[in-house]
Design a protein around this motif. Structure first.
Motif, mmCIF file in Angstrom:
data_model
loop_
_atom_site.group_PDB
_atom_site.id
_atom_site.type_symbol
_atom_site.label_atom_id
_atom_site.label_comp_id
_atom_site.label_asym_id
_atom_site.label_seq_id
_atom_site.Cartn_x
_atom_site.Cartn_y
_atom_site.Cartn_z
ATOM 1 N N ALA A 214 -0.324 9.926 2.133
ATOM 2 C CA ALA A 214 -1.100 9.275 3.071
ATOM 3 C C ALA A 214 -1.320 7.690 2.813
ATOM 4 O O ALA A 214 -1.484 6.792 3.557
ATOM 5 C CB ALA A 214 -2.453 9.837 3.607
ATOM 6 N N GLN A 215 -1.595 7.405 1.466
ATOM 7 C CA GLN A 215 -2.007 6.156 0.903
ATOM 8 C C GLN A 215 -0.982 5.451 0.855
ATOM 9 O O GLN A 215 -0.935 3.985 0.725
ATOM 10 C CB GLN A 215 -3.036 6.202 -0.131
ATOM 11 N N GLN A 216 0.552 5.600 0.842
ATOM 12 C CA GLN A 216 1.512 4.879 0.879
ATOM 13 C C GLN A 216 2.156 4.581 2.108
ATOM 14 O O GLN A 216 2.140 5.417 3.069
ATOM 15 C CB GLN A 216 2.745 5.765 -0.021
ATOM 16 N N GLU A 217 2.180 3.193 2.084
ATOM 17 C CA GLU A 217 2.744 2.711 3.395
ATOM 18 C C GLU A 217 3.908 1.583 3.063
ATOM 19 O O GLU A 217 4.043 1.247 1.733
ATOM 20 C CB GLU A 217 1.672 1.720 4.100
ATOM 21 N N GLN A 218 4.858 1.469 4.229
ATOM 22 C CA GLN A 218 5.767 0.544 3.695
ATOM 23 C C GLN A 218 5.339 -0.684 3.896
ATOM 24 O O GLN A 218 4.834 -1.151 5.050
ATOM 25 C CB GLN A 218 6.953 0.766 4.710
ATOM 26 N N LEU A 219 5.736 -1.978 3.058
ATOM 27 C CA LEU A 219 5.480 -3.324 3.374
ATOM 28 C C LEU A 219 6.922 -3.866 3.730
ATOM 29 O O LEU A 219 7.976 -3.578 3.310
ATOM 30 C CB LEU A 219 5.054 -3.852 2.192
ATOM 31 N N TYR A 220 6.981 -4.854 4.814
ATOM 32 C CA TYR A 220 8.238 -5.272 5.130
ATOM 33 C C TYR A 220 8.222 -6.789 4.756
ATOM 34 O O TYR A 220 7.298 -7.413 5.515
ATOM 35 C CB TYR A 220 8.160 -5.288 6.977
ATOM 36 N N LEU A 221 8.864 -7.051 3.877
ATOM 37 C CA LEU A 221 8.906 -8.475 3.289
ATOM 38 C C LEU A 221 10.125 -9.238 4.108
ATOM 39 O O LEU A 221 11.372 -8.755 4.314
ATOM 40 C CB LEU A 221 9.263 -8.335 1.997
ATOM 41 N N ARG A 222 9.764 -10.609 4.399
ATOM 42 C CA ARG A 222 10.629 -11.269 5.345
ATOM 43 C C ARG A 222 11.258 -12.506 4.557
ATOM 44 O O ARG A 222 10.809 -12.753 3.233
ATOM 45 C CB ARG A 222 9.964 -11.926 6.398
ATOM 46 N N LYS A 223 12.230 -12.935 5.014
ATOM 47 C CA LYS A 223 13.232 -14.171 4.319
ATOM 48 C C LYS A 223 12.561 -15.210 4.287
ATOM 49 O O LYS A 223 12.664 -16.006 3.489
ATOM 50 C CB LYS A 223 14.377 -14.227 5.461
ATOM 51 N N GLY A 224 11.368 -15.270 5.164
ATOM 52 C CA GLY A 224 10.634 -16.890 5.238
ATOM 53 C C GLY A 224 9.220 -16.535 5.302
ATOM 54 O O GLY A 224 8.820 -15.732 5.973
ATOM 55 N N PRO A 225 8.330 -17.578 5.162
ATOM 56 C CA PRO A 225 6.871 -17.368 5.410
ATOM 57 C C PRO A 225 6.647 -17.551 7.045
ATOM 58 O O PRO A 225 6.194 -18.554 7.428
ATOM 59 C CB PRO A 225 6.439 -18.713 4.748
ATOM 60 N N GLY A 226 6.894 -16.419 7.776
ATOM 61 C CA GLY A 226 6.686 -16.346 9.080
ATOM 62 C C GLY A 226 7.081 -15.096 9.777
ATOM 63 O O GLY A 226 8.273 -14.630 9.348
ATOM 64 N N SER A 227 6.636 -14.763 11.101
ATOM 65 C CA SER A 227 7.158 -13.579 11.516
ATOM 66 C C SER A 227 8.316 -13.842 12.194
ATOM 67 O O SER A 227 8.864 -12.887 12.676
ATOM 68 C CB SER A 227 5.793 -13.020 12.546
ATOM 69 N N ALA A 228 8.845 -15.145 12.455
ATOM 70 C CA ALA A 228 9.942 -15.327 13.140
ATOM 71 C C ALA A 228 11.172 -14.890 12.201
ATOM 72 O O ALA A 228 12.351 -14.818 12.523
ATOM 73 C CB ALA A 228 10.022 -16.763 13.458
ATOM 74 N N PHE A 229 11.054 -14.974 10.831
ATOM 75 C CA PHE A 229 12.105 -14.604 9.899
ATOM 76 C C PHE A 229 12.314 -13.302 9.718
ATOM 77 O O PHE A 229 11.494 -12.356 9.943
ATOM 78 C CB PHE A 229 11.375 -15.221 8.586
ATOM 79 N N PRO A 230 13.752 -12.756 9.743
ATOM 80 C CA PRO A 230 14.140 -11.373 9.441
ATOM 81 C C PRO A 230 13.350 -10.764 8.231
ATOM 82 O O PRO A 230 13.377 -11.363 7.311
ATOM 83 C CB PRO A 230 15.440 -11.418 9.594
ATOM 84 N N VAL A 231 13.264 -9.530 8.687
ATOM 85 C CA VAL A 231 12.828 -8.486 7.440
ATOM 86 C C VAL A 231 14.134 -8.489 6.428
ATOM 87 O O VAL A 231 14.984 -7.906 7.058
ATOM 88 C CB VAL A 231 12.403 -7.278 7.949
ATOM 89 N N ILE A 232 13.986 -8.576 5.110
ATOM 90 C CA ILE A 232 15.032 -8.534 4.296
ATOM 91 C C ILE A 232 14.967 -7.168 3.529
ATOM 92 O O ILE A 232 16.156 -6.692 3.112
ATOM 93 C CB ILE A 232 15.293 -9.623 3.484
ATOM 94 N N PHE A 233 13.761 -6.672 3.185
ATOM 95 C CA PHE A 233 13.838 -5.548 2.505
ATOM 96 C C PHE A 233 12.376 -4.681 2.755
ATOM 97 O O PHE A 233 11.227 -5.600 2.961
ATOM 98 C CB PHE A 233 14.406 -5.475 1.221
ATOM 99 N N GLU A 234 12.121 -3.361 2.222
ATOM 100 C CA GLU A 234 10.995 -2.770 2.382
ATOM 101 C C GLU A 234 10.594 -2.213 1.011
ATOM 102 O O GLU A 234 11.500 -2.118 0.351
ATOM 103 C CB GLU A 234 11.043 -1.569 3.288
ATOM 104 N N VAL A 235 9.222 -2.186 0.732
ATOM 105 C CA VAL A 235 8.793 -1.648 -0.434
ATOM 106 C C VAL A 235 7.558 -0.752 0.082
ATOM 107 O O VAL A 235 7.180 -0.908 0.873
ATOM 108 C CB VAL A 235 8.569 -2.684 -1.493
#
Length: 224
Positions: free
Chosen positions: A16-37
């Motif tokens: 329950a404590q583990q969540e997925q973090l969505y890291l993006r290509k650039g510093p903004g929500s307009a940039f696409p997600v490039i990988f998850e951790v």
């Protein structure tokens, strides 16, 4: 079946404590997600830009909003404190700039309910044109449009005319006078703590020769 149920009950809190973090290509929500951790994966901070942090898991890099960086990400307490402090503008603001009367303008302000209590100082040091003024007043936001805002100021102060200057006295006498000053600032934010202001200002002398002066100024405003 009992063993499976027991195993699930034990592991459920950690899942329950583990969540997925969505890291993006650039510093903004307009940039696409490039990988998850996973939120529990060890991440190394590389660079801060605005409200976004560039993170690396040793294999790949991506941008994540600072507000979404979990405590379990591997950042030390000192690093998390720095990020929180870096994105939190303080109450004090300091200003500096230059106006169309070839005068240096400095200021400081502090919040007071829905207003800001502001102190301003202006100094023109140009030989026989030397003069200065200081005002204390209130500043308020009148309107906002997207990232821009319009702020107004009104205050009372003191103007000092040095010998030979005709700014507050047309005869060039050394004198001082009470002032009433109003101004309007068009504010353009540059960074979280820094903005640029275009100021239109008018000052009315209440004594001496009761002269009035208007000026346009470019002001840098920093939140401490």
């Amino acid at each position: 079946m009992l063993y499976i149920t027991t195993f699930c009950l034990i592991c459920a809190p950690s899942w329950a404590q583990q969540e997925q973090l969505y890291l993006r290509k650039g510093p903004g929500s307009a940039f696409p997600v490039i990988f998850e951790v996973s939120s529990t994966e060890q991440l190394q901070p590389l660079r801060l830009q605005g409200e976004w942090l560039l993170l690396s898991n040793g294999r790949r890099q991506g941008w994540l909003p600072v507000a979404q960086v979990p405590e379990s990400s591997g950042l030390s307490r000192a690093q998390r404190w720095y990020l929180k402090d870096a994105l939190r503008p303080g109450n004090w603001q300091v200003q500096g700039g230059w106006n169309s009367e070839t005068a240096l303008q400095l200021g400081v302000s502090y919040p007071l309910d829905e207003y800001r209590l502001a102190a301003r100082f202006t100094r023109a040091n140009a030989g026989e044109q030397a003069w200065q003024s200081a005002e204390l007043g209130l500043e308020q936001v009148f309107s906002r449009y997207a990232a821009w805002s319009l702020r107004g100021f009104a205050g009372l102060g003191l103007g000092i005319n040095e010998q030979g200057s005709r700014h507050w006295d047309e005869n060039g006498r050394e004198t001082s006078t009470a002032l009433f000053t109003v101004s309007g600032d068009v504010v353009w934010p540059l960074e979280k703590r820094l903005d640029l202001r275009l100021r239109l200002q008018a000052s009315q002398a209440l004594g001496a020769d009761q002269s009035a002066h208007t000026a346009v100024a470019l002001i840098w405003n920093l939140s401490l």
